[in-house]
Motif scaffolding. Structure first.
Motif, mmCIF file in Angstrom:
data_model
loop_
_atom_site.group_PDB
_atom_site.id
_atom_site.type_symbol
_atom_site.label_atom_id
_atom_site.label_comp_id
_atom_site.label_asym_id
_atom_site.label_seq_id
_atom_site.Cartn_x
_atom_site.Cartn_y
_atom_site.Cartn_z
ATOM 1 N N PRO A 49 8.436 -5.477 9.434
ATOM 2 C CA PRO A 49 7.892 -4.620 8.377
ATOM 3 C C PRO A 49 8.959 -3.666 7.852
ATOM 4 N N SER B 182 6.536 -5.343 -5.837
ATOM 5 C CA SER B 182 6.250 -4.931 -4.459
ATOM 6 C C SER B 182 7.285 -3.925 -3.979
ATOM 7 N N ASP C 32 6.525 -0.380 -2.503
ATOM 8 C CA ASP C 32 7.029 -0.079 -1.160
ATOM 9 C C ASP C 32 7.864 1.192 -1.121
ATOM 10 N N LEU D 10 -0.078 0.180 -1.205
ATOM 11 C CA LEU D 10 -0.998 0.133 -0.064
ATOM 12 C C LEU D 10 -1.078 1.490 0.633
ATOM 13 N N LEU E 70 -6.385 -2.170 4.274
ATOM 14 C CA LEU E 70 -5.736 -3.466 4.463
ATOM 15 C C LEU E 70 -6.602 -4.592 3.909
ATOM 16 N N THR F 184 -5.292 -6.706 0.745
ATOM 17 C CA THR F 184 -4.915 -8.101 0.979
ATOM 18 C C THR F 184 -5.896 -9.054 0.302
ATOM 19 N N ASN G 69 1.756 -10.831 6.169
ATOM 20 C CA ASN G 69 1.960 -9.584 5.446
ATOM 21 C C ASN G 69 0.996 -8.523 5.931
ATOM 22 N N ASN H 246 1.966 -5.109 7.379
ATOM 23 C CA ASN H 246 1.517 -3.902 6.692
ATOM 24 C C ASN H 246 0.711 -2.994 7.600
ATOM 25 N N LEU I 147 1.816 0.457 8.651
ATOM 26 C CA LEU I 147 1.651 1.706 7.897
ATOM 27 C C LEU I 147 0.679 2.635 8.599
#
Lengths: 444, 404
Positions: free
Chosen positions: A282, A374, A378, B140, B280, B284, B340, B344, B347
């Motif tokens: 990540p 993205s 990010d 996100l 999430l 997603t 992903n 993710n 986070l």
């Protein structure tokens, strides 16, 4: 031949109008919303859903919202969003803690960026090459000098301190010496390879001269106040991270993609390992790595700016994704193109630059923009390692004592969502436009 | 004449080596190895140097020291007296928990939205499109903040609640659900379930071979139902109902400190998990919806027409012709999204849900072991993605279209 029992129509019957139920608004409604019982039920459910979401949202963000006022009393009194707070903090959201008297410098950079992007993005405006060269060569240097204040201290390090004290003079002596060595090496190599020595020297000398000009520009004191990157914040940090990440990841991505398709096993292995490692972890661990682990990897006494470390992490991370996107394009180019280029006598780099990459990059524009989007989203992650980007600035201000109220946070988030959405949606729409424009050659 | 001049300029012998592609390739590769090796050595020696100055000996010995910090959610036994190793393990399990739950919910919601986007109902299709465009184009992290700080903080306080059918409750302390309590013989039900599934797999393969023989499938769904649902239920009653539910107990009256949900009753889902899971899932699902839509549209219209002309009903066309072909297109990018989502979930650190990165960050702050902790993170996430890729590549080979 007149047989009264046979009737043959001599003229075409006039066309009947389409049934009323299939044309106009009513027809559209019928086919699209009420074609069957099940469809009608769905439509009614959808209407109920829209009403139950849109009405409260509009009430909260527009009707009941507070548009002006001072301090938290204004927000406490509100039943809806507190835009007064967003208005009060807007300069912070845009500039962070950049000194107020120096903000014209940020404005200038924003204006140059916007102008450059418009010049590049509107197809009808000519001189794309010159604009691109300006944006890639001159703009970064100017932006760096304007934002930081320039005056980077270059004092060299090749000659020991006791022979010559650290100074700009020492640096330039060293630079000259390194240039001389490089030029000599290049001349020797060119002679060995049978290439034109004069041309090789001219090209290399030009590149070194450009580098010298850049170094001179960032190191000379232009009289601007120095602004620490710790004081940067808001949209400024978001855009710096996003734009640097995008520009740096393109060439890196191309190199990695070419490396992954190379015939040389070591190059291929190195590219594969690099790409897969970055793609497997990540971004947040990469950022942690750049903020806590990178200092350990550097010689003691060398410190690198926190923002710069994050930039390196973001650029490397994104270049792995970019490489995979570009590899997809490279694979889609038919073998015949490579073979034809070879048959014309082009070398590897000529073939890539003139034949393969222009076609491959055009094919993967949607993928490239997707990866830009993205990346833009990010950039918010840098707030976790303690940089104040746009979202970080909003997050920090929502809890400030002067404006704290139950609706402050939610107002800030809605505003942030709106801004990010505009950027990302705009990018995807522009990508669609470019795709349609470039697509013409392939339509049969 | 031109034909007489075939010898050309004299060949320069020294240039032949540099123009030899094999030699040049070798040269570049050796140069690359040298450069990478030099950078690697430099990093290694600098790191050793710096660590020595910080009085840290690289290694995993520190993992056995007492952690000394609490973790708000752990599925295995953990206390402040446990070791760092245990703490990291708790974090890993929490990561896997949120990843698995997120994958399940996001897949369900994503398929729903993706199919809705292809609906012939204009309004439904537009709502689905709006959903995708809104949630795909906002970060996100912002969505996590929105759900956690803005939504889950504006729910009732600890002494009041919102309830759904009297089963699920929500307040600022999280979501309260009934908690299953397993009695001593509950394991038998699990065995019965496993046995039922095993037998019904055998039945399926038998049914498949019968269909090949007879041309029509035998009716097996009642058998499956009896095996998978009936058998465990039967065992449940036979061994004396070993599973009960502990309902969350809410005290509305009494002393102020005792009001609210009673500790230990019911299942409490902490708000950090709820917020993270919501964000999430919703984020997603927008991507999965696009994948599903693209997959279904990738099945050419000729396929549906051919199926109709063979006399299949619309439901059969969908089930037997469209979905199997669409799945071939959908599965690879879908796996990517699952990965992903897992990545993710890191986070979580932003809202202090104790996942691997969050717990690891705490350990890092306490011990200063940057290299080891980052190494653990990378190893775990890389391991997860390599594992998924291996499984997916195997799956892909099985379903890939075999052409000519």
């Amino acid at each position: 031949m007149s047989n009264p029992s046979v009737y043959v129509r001599a003229a075409m019957a006039p066309a009947q109008p389409a049934p009323r139920s299939t044309v106009g608004v009513a027809g559209w409604l019928r086919t699209n919303l009420f074609s069957s019982l099940w469809n009608t039920v769905l439509t009614l459910l959808a209407i109920a859903l829209i009403v139950s979401i849109v009405v409260p949202t509009v009430r909260f963000t527009l009707v009941d919202a507070v548009w002006s006022g001072e301090g938290r009393e204004a927000c406490l009194a509100a039943n809806g969003a507190c835009w007064a707070y967003v208005k009060a903090y807007l300069p912070q959201f845009i500039y962070g803690r950049y000194p107020i008297d120096e903000r014209w410098r940020v404005d200038l950079v924003y204006a140059m960026l916007a102008l450059g992007l418009v010049l590049l993005m509107v197809p009808r405006i000519p001189a794309k090459g010159a604009t691109l060269a300006f944006m890639l060569l001159v703009f970064p240097v100017v932006a760096f000098v304007l934002l930081t204040g320039g005056g980077l201290e270059l004092d060299g390090g090749l000659i020991p301190d006791d022979v010559m004290a650290p100074s700009a003079f020492r640096f330039w002596i060293e630079y000259g010496a390194v240039c001389a060595v490089l030029l000599a090496l290049a001349a020797a190599l060119a002679a060995w390879q049978g290439a034109s020595v004069a041309r090789t020297l001219r090209n290399l000398a030009a590149a070194l001269a450009v580098l010298a000009v850049v170094l001179l520009a960032v190191s000379v004191d232009v009289g601007l106040e120095h602004v620490e990157t710790a004081n940067w914040g808001g949209m400024l940090v978001t855009l710096v991270v996003a734009v640097t990440g995008m520009t740096a990841s393109m060439p890196l991505g191309v190199l990695l993609a070419l490396g992954r398709r190379s015939n040389m096993p070591v190059v291929r292995l190195a590219s594969v390992v690099f790409i897969e490692v970055w793609r497997g972890v990540p971004l947040i661990t990469v950022l942690f790595m750049s903020s806590v682990m990178l200092p350990l990897f550097l010689p003691s006494g060398v410190t690198i700016d926190k923002l710069f470390r994050a930039l390196v992490g973001v650029a490397l991370f994104n270049s792995a994704y970019m490489a995979e996107v570009i590899r997809g394009g490279l694979q889609a180019i038919p073998r015949g193109q490579y073979e034809a280029a070879r048959a014309l006598g082009l070398g590897y780099w000529q073939m890539m630059r003139m034949i393969v990459l222009p076609q491959a990059l055009r094919l993967v524009i949607p993928g490239i923009v997707g990866s830009f989007i993205s990346l833009f989203k990010d950039t918010t992650l840098v707030l976790i390692i303690g940089l104040f980007d746009f979202l970080g600035q909003i997050q920090a201000s929502a809890n400030s004592a002067t404006w704290a109220s139950p609706v402050t946070g939610i107002s800030g988030y809605i505003f942030a969502a709106f801004v990010y959405w505009i950027f990302c949606f705009g990018m995807s729409q522009y990508a669609g436009f470019v795709e349609r424009r470039l697509d013409t050659g392939y339509k049969r | 004449m031109a034909s007489t001049d075939v010898s050309g300029p004299p060949v320069d012998r020294t240039s032949s080596l540099i123009n030899n592609p094999r030699f040049r390739g070798l040269f570049y590769q050796v140069a690359l190895i040298l450069v990478v090796g030099w950078i690697g050595y430099d990093i290694y020696s600098n790191a050793l140097d710096n660590l020595r100055r910080l009085n840290l000996v690289p290694g995993d010995g520190f993992l056995d020291r007492t952690a000394g910090f609490g973790i708000i959610q752990s599925l295995i036994d953990y206390s402040e007296a446990s070791s760092y190793r245990r703490a990291l393990f708790v974090g890993l399990i929490n990561t896997l928990l949120v990843a698995v739950l997120g994958i399940v919910f996001a897949t369900l919601l994503g398929f729903l939205i993706g199919i809705a986007r292809l609906s012939r109902n204009w309004l439904i299709a537009k709502i689905a499109a709006a959903y995708v465009e809104i949630f795909r184009n906002t970060p996100l992290l912002l969505q996590i903040f929105f759900w956690y700080f803005a939504v889950l903080r504006s729910v009732p306080d600890m002494r009041s609640k919102w309830s759904l059918f009297g089963i699920a409750h929500l307040n600022i302390g999280g979501v309260y659900l009934p908690r299953p309590v397993f009695g001593p013989d509950a394991g038998l039900i699990g065995i019965a379930l496993l046995g039922g599934v095993a037998v019904s797999i055998i039945v399926s393969s038998w049914a498949a071979s019968r269909r090949e023989e007879l041309g029509r499938p035998p009716r097996v769904w009642p058998v499956h139902l009896a095996l998978i649902v009936g058998l465990p239920v039967l065992v449940f009653f036979l061994v004396g109902r070993p599973i009960s539910f502990s309902m969350p107990v809410f005290n509305e009256t009494g002393p102020l400190l005792r009001r609210g949900f009673e500790r230990g009753s019911g299942l409490v889902v902490i708000p950090e998990l709820v917020g993270l899971l919501l964000a999430l899932t919703i984020y997603t699902a927008a991507y999965i919806a696009e994948i599903v839509r693209a997959g279904i549209r990738a099945v050419s219209h000729g396929q549906t027409e051919a199926a109709s002309s063979l006399g299949l009903r619309p439901g059969q066309t969908l089930r037997l012709v469209v979905v199997p072909q669409a799945m071939r297109v959908i599965i690879p990018p879908l796996t990517n999204q699952f990965l992903n989502l897992t990545k993710n979930s890191s986070l979580a650190v932003a809202i202090a849900y104790p996942d691997l990165v969050s717990v690891g960050g705490t350990v890092l702050n306490q011990t200063g072991r940057a290299v080891e902790i980052v190494g653990v993170w990378m190893a775990v996430y890389l391991g997860l993605s390599v594992l998924t890729s291996i499984i997916m590549n195997a799956f892909n080979r099985r379903v890939a279209l075999v052409e000519r």
